[in-house]
Design an enzyme around this catalytic site. Structure first.
Site, mmCIF file in Angstrom:
data_model
loop_
_atom_site.group_PDB
_atom_site.id
_atom_site.type_symbol
_atom_site.label_atom_id
_atom_site.label_comp_id
_atom_site.label_asym_id
_atom_site.label_seq_id
_atom_site.Cartn_x
_atom_site.Cartn_y
_atom_site.Cartn_z
ATOM 1 C CB CYS A 134 -0.734 2.552 4.123
ATOM 2 S SG CYS A 134 -2.450 2.227 3.726
ATOM 3 C CG ASP A 135 3.021 0.776 4.524
ATOM 4 O OD1 ASP A 135 2.473 1.187 5.558
ATOM 5 O OD2 ASP A 135 2.872 -0.376 4.085
ATOM 6 C CB CYS A 183 -0.931 0.004 1.209
ATOM 7 S SG CYS A 183 -1.995 1.467 1.273
#
Length: 518
Positions: free
Chosen positions: A347-348, A344
Site C-alpha cells: 500500500c504505502d 503494508c
C-alpha cells in the site's frame, strides 16, 4: 492504452450503461497527460453513450471528471486510474451511466439523506489493494448525493501534494481540506462516521434481535466458513464482525489457496462475502466485541457486548476474531504511525519512491517486503533481531542479489525517531556488544508477525495461552461449554487461510453437534 482483451471486457461492461454521460479531461503537455488522453479515447470509443471533452479546468493535471449532461456528479480522478484502481474507474463509469450499484436500498437512502456539503479527497497508490474500497465508497456518495464531491488522487503522481500534506500512508482521506481518516474503510464505516446517528440506531436494532442458535464473532476466513456451515444446518446464524474479511483484506498475493493458483486478498474477501450472502445469515458489520458473559451468568444464553453498545445473545458461539500485525512496542512507534511507520509495503511503498526505508523482521513477510520495496525505494535496510534470517532459503537468496539492500542481524530496535511530524530514523542495539546505533531513514515497515485479538476476553472463563491464543479441543470447543473458537485467534498451528477456513467449518459443526445434544 488498453489492450484488445481489456477493451472487449470493458465494452461488455459499458453495455449496461442506460444514460449518456461525459468525461471531461484537464490536461497539460506532459507525458502523463498524453497517457491519460489515450486511455480516455479508448473508453470513449467503446460506447455511443459516452462523450469526451478536453476542456476541463481542474487545477490538477492530468485529471478527469465523469459528469451527467448538464450536471457535475463530483467524481474526479486525478491521475491515471489503472492497477487496482481500474475497477474503481469502471464502477464510476457504470454508476454515473445509470447502472445500479451493488449496495442495499437502506445504504442508498442513507447516502441521499446526508445533508452537509462535503468535499472528499483520497490519496491512493496504484499498488494499494485497500484503496479501491475507499475510492469506490466515496465515489458512490458523490454520485448519489449532489452535496458531496470526491477527488481520487494518485499520490505517486502528485508528489508535491503528498509532501506538503504529509501523506505517508494510503489511503489517506481529507474532508473539506482536513484529515478525515487513513487506511481501508468500507462504505458502512464511512457512513457511520459522517452520519453520527447511524451507530446508535444500529446498536438499538441489534440489541432487539432474538437470540441466535449460533453467533460467529469475526468475519475472516474462519468466520465466513463457520457461517456457511452453520447456516446450511438450517439454524438461526449470525455474524458480528469489526470488518468482514479481516486480515485477508490486507494481503496482496495469495498463491497457496488450493484450487486457485493466484488471487489477491480483496478479491477473496469479496468472494467470501458473496458466498455468505447466498445463505440466510444475519451479517452485522462494524461491530467490535468488548465483553463476553457466559450462559451460566446470563440465563442460559451466552452474551456478547459490543463497542457500539449493542448486545447479542446466542445458544452457542464461534469466536473467530483473528489476529493483527504485531507492533514493535518501542518509543516513537505510535507517535509516527502513518507518519513513516507503516505495516503494508504494497500500500504505502510507492509513497517512499527513491527514499531510504527499513524493514523490521527477517521472516518470510519481512524478506518479501524488502524485495518488493527494493524495486520502488532508493535503499532498504532489513533489520533482524536474531543472528540469522528465518525466511525461506529461496527468498533469502533473492534478497542477497539486490544491490540496494543492506541486512543487519542481531539488532534490537529500541526507538523510532522523528522531527515531530515524520520519521527520520531508528535506533537499535547491536546484540553482539550492546552498542546503540542509529540509522537515518524516511520510513519503517514493520513485519514481525501477528498477535491474536483476544484482549477483550482477558478475565473471562475462556482459557488462553500466555500469548493470548484461545485453547481449543479437537472439536474447536473452548473451556466454556457451547463456546467454540477458530482461526488465527486459537492455538491451532500454522496461521494460513486454508487452515482457518477448515477450522471455522469444524467449529461450527462442533457447535451444531453441541446444540442437538444439549
Amino acid at each position: 492504452m488498453l489492450d484488445a482483451k481489456l477493451k472487449n471486457q470493458l465494452k461488455a461492461y459499458l453495455e449496461k450503461v442506460t444514460q449518456p454521460f461525459e468525461i471531461v479531461a484537464s490536461l497539460d503537455d506532459g507525458e502523463k497527460s498524453r497517457e491519460l488522453l489515450g486511455l480516455l479515447e479508448d473508453i470513449n470509443g467503446l460506447s455511443d453513450k459516452i462523450s469526451l471533452s478536453t476542456d476541463g479546468e481542474n487545477e490538477r493535471t492530468p485529471s478527469f471528471a465523469i459528469n451527467r449532461p448538464g450536471e457535475e456528479t463530483g467524481v474526479v480522478f486525478a491521475g491515471i486510474p489503472m492497477g487496482h484502481e481500474f475497477t474503481s474507474l469502471v464502477l464510476a463509469l457504470l454508476q454515473v451511466g445509470g447502472h445500479p450499484p451493488k449496495v442495499s436500498d437502506e445504504a442508498l437512502e442513507q447516502i441521499k439523506a446526508l445533508d452537509s456539503e462535503m468535499q472528499f479527497e483520497t490519496y491512493y497508490s496504484l499498488s494499494c489493494q485497500n484503496c479501491p474500497d475507499v475510492v469506490q465508497a466515496l465515489n458512490l456518495l458523490a454520485i448519489f448525493n449532489p452535496k458531496i464531491r470526491h477527488t481520487a488522487i494518485d499520490g505517486a503522481l502528485f508528489q508535491d501534494e503528498v509532501e506538503s500534506r504529509e501523506v505517508m500512508s494510503v489511503p489517506s482521506i481529507f474532508l473539506n481540506g482536513k484529515p478525515f481518516d487513513q487506511g481501508r474503510m468500507t462504505l458502512e464505516q464511512i457512513l457511520a462516521k459522517v452520519d453520527t446517528g447511524a451507530a446508535e440506531r444500529d446498536a438499538k436494532a441489534m440489541s432487539e434481535k432474538a437470540a441466535f442458535d449460533t453467533l460467529i464473532v469475526g468475519g475472516g476466513p474462519a468466520g465466513a466458513a463457520a457461517a456457511i456451515y452453520s447456516s446450511r444446518k438450517g439454524i438461526n446464524t449470525g455474524v458480528a464482525a469489526e470488518r468482514f474479511g479481516g486480515q485477508v483484506a490486507d494481503t496482496m498475493g495469495i498463491e497457496n489457496f488450493i484450487s486457485v493458483s493466484k488471487t489477491e486478498g480483496p478479491k477473496l474477501v469479496s468472494a467470501m462475502e458473496e458466498h455468505v450472502k447466498d445463505y440466510d445469515v444475519d451479517v452485522m458489520n462494524l461491530q467490535r466485541a468488548v465483553t463476553f458473559t457466559p450462559a451460566e451468568q446470563e440465563g442460559g444464553l451466552h452474551q456478547i457486548t459490543f463497542e457500539s453498545g449493542a448486545t447479542l445473545k446466542s445458544k452457542t458461539l464461534v469466536l473467530a476474531t483473528g489476529a493483527r500485525w504485531r507492533e514493535m512496542n518501542v518509543p516513537g512507534e505510535q507517535e509516527y504511525r502513518n507518519k513513516g511507520v507503516a505495516y503494508c509495503p504494497h500500500c504505502d511503498g510507492p509513497l517512499f519512491k527513491g527514499k531510504h526505508v527499513a524493514v523490521i523482521g527477517g521472516g518470510n513477510s519481512g524478506v518479501e517486503a524488502a524485495i518488493d520495496l527494493a524495486g520502488i525505494v532508493g535503499h532498504v535496510t532489513l533489520i533482524e533481531f536474531m543472528g540469522e534470517m528465518r525466511a525461506d532459503a529461496v527468498l533469502q537468496k533473492k534478497l542477497k542479489t539486490l544491490s540496494n539492500v543492506d541486512i543487519i542481524l542481531d539488532a534490537q530496535t529500541t526507538e523510532v525517531t522523528g522531527d515531530g511530524s515524520r520519521v527520520n530514523g531508528l535506533s537499535y542495539k547491536d546484540r553482539t556488544n550492546d552498542e546503540i546505533k542509529h540509522v537515518e531513514l524516511d520510513g519503517i515497515f514493520v513485519q514481525i508477525g501477528l498477535v491474536p485479538n483476544t484482549e477483550w476476553l482477558k478475565g473471562s472463563l475462556i482459557e488462553m495461552t500466555p500469548r493470548g491464543e484461545i485453547i481449543v479441543d479437537a472439536h474447536g470447543m473452548t473451556s466454556v461449554p457451547g463456546v467454540f473458537a477458530a482461526g488465527d485467534v486459537t492455538t491451532v498451528p500454522y496461521k494460513q487461510i486454508v487452515i482457518a477456513m477448515g477450522e471455522g467449518a469444524k467449529a461450527s459443526l462442533g457447535a451444531f453437534d453441541y446444540l442437538i445434544r444439549h
